[in-house]
Design an enzyme around this catalytic site. Sequence first.
Site, short mmCIF file in Angstrom:
data_model
loop_
_atom_site.label_atom_id
_atom_site.label_comp_id
_atom_site.label_asym_id
_atom_site.label_seq_id
_atom_site.Cartn_x
_atom_site.Cartn_y
_atom_site.Cartn_z
N LYS A 89 -4.64 -6.63 -2.73
CA LYS A 89 -3.64 -6.79 -1.67
C LYS A 89 -3.47 -8.23 -1.20
O LYS A 89 -2.37 -8.62 -0.81
CB LYS A 89 -3.97 -5.89 -0.49
CG LYS A 89 -3.67 -4.41 -0.76
CD LYS A 89 -3.86 -3.59 0.50
CE LYS A 89 -3.54 -2.12 0.24
NZ LYS A 89 -3.57 -1.32 1.46
N ASP A 112 1.97 -0.65 5.13
CA ASP A 112 0.87 0.06 5.77
C ASP A 112 1.05 0.07 7.30
O ASP A 112 0.75 1.07 7.96
CB ASP A 112 -0.48 -0.60 5.46
CG ASP A 112 -0.91 -0.38 4.02
OD1 ASP A 112 -0.56 0.69 3.47
OD2 ASP A 112 -1.58 -1.25 3.45
#
Length: 274
Positions: free
Chosen positions: A66, A103
């Site tokens: 990420k 997210d």
Amino acid sequence: MTKLLGVIGDPISHSLSPLIHNGWLRDFGFPATYEAMHVPGGQLSSALESLAKRDTVGVNVTLPHKLEALALAKTASASAAKIGAANTLTQQQDKSWTADNTDAPGFMSSLRDALQTNDLSKEKVLLLGAGGSARAVVYALNEQAIDLTILNRTPSKAVSLSNEFTNAKAAFGDLSQYKEYIESATIVINTTSGGYSGDIIDTGPGNGRLFYDISYGAAAKAQLDDAKLNGWRVRDGLNMLVAQAAESFRIWFGEEPDRILALKRCQNALEAAE
Ligand code: ATR
């Protein structure tokens, strides 16, 4: 021609993202396929180079990539830049990538859904954990100026996370010492990875308050069963998983997919795997 999407990570075989996205691609009748792509750490750059040679719409990126996904993208949304991580890459005409982090909005919409309200101004949130997954949660709560305390096993990580997102308060210590914090919280959010090694946090009595564990399936089960026995209203991370996927789908296709249907598909798959 069939377009390509997927999720890049290591490990990746357990991911429910292909189930979610391929379901939606079929629902909309889009000629595209979403694949799980096993890419070990350090190999994201070459994986993206090969994807750029194919007809790729975009990819989700998960552990351990990420941070690198954000670094490799030509442009990034303000939230991905602040969180310091990207989970969604979209290929541009010039074959470069733009980075987003879904997210944070996925977490927020799943929390609103769990509480059945948009007004979170009176909530007092206790966040357990200060690792990678906690960052998007802290960002999202801080954007809404929600009263937040971060409690982590390793003090320095809770302190630096709270310093980065200035409104958050930091507390630290062995998680068994959290009782004074938990009693005054209206919501407890667990982002620690202790559930993967079978560790259960003693939550104390919940009195109907929300205990939200952002993991799901076997990793969340023992902790949530225990919290439920203690009178907490429990939620696992499946809603968040589906919500972040829906935000990515919207970035790629400009369409709002059916979240409830996706949630059912995931629950069925998890039950079948038990
Ligand atoms: P993730 O990306 O899933 O957040 P991570 O960045 O490795 O993974 O962070 C894991 C988090 O869970 C950390 O907050 C970690 O605490 P430390 O910072 O002290 O390492 C926490 N954690 C992991 N196992 C734990 C356990 N058994 N008890 C309490 N906290 C735990």
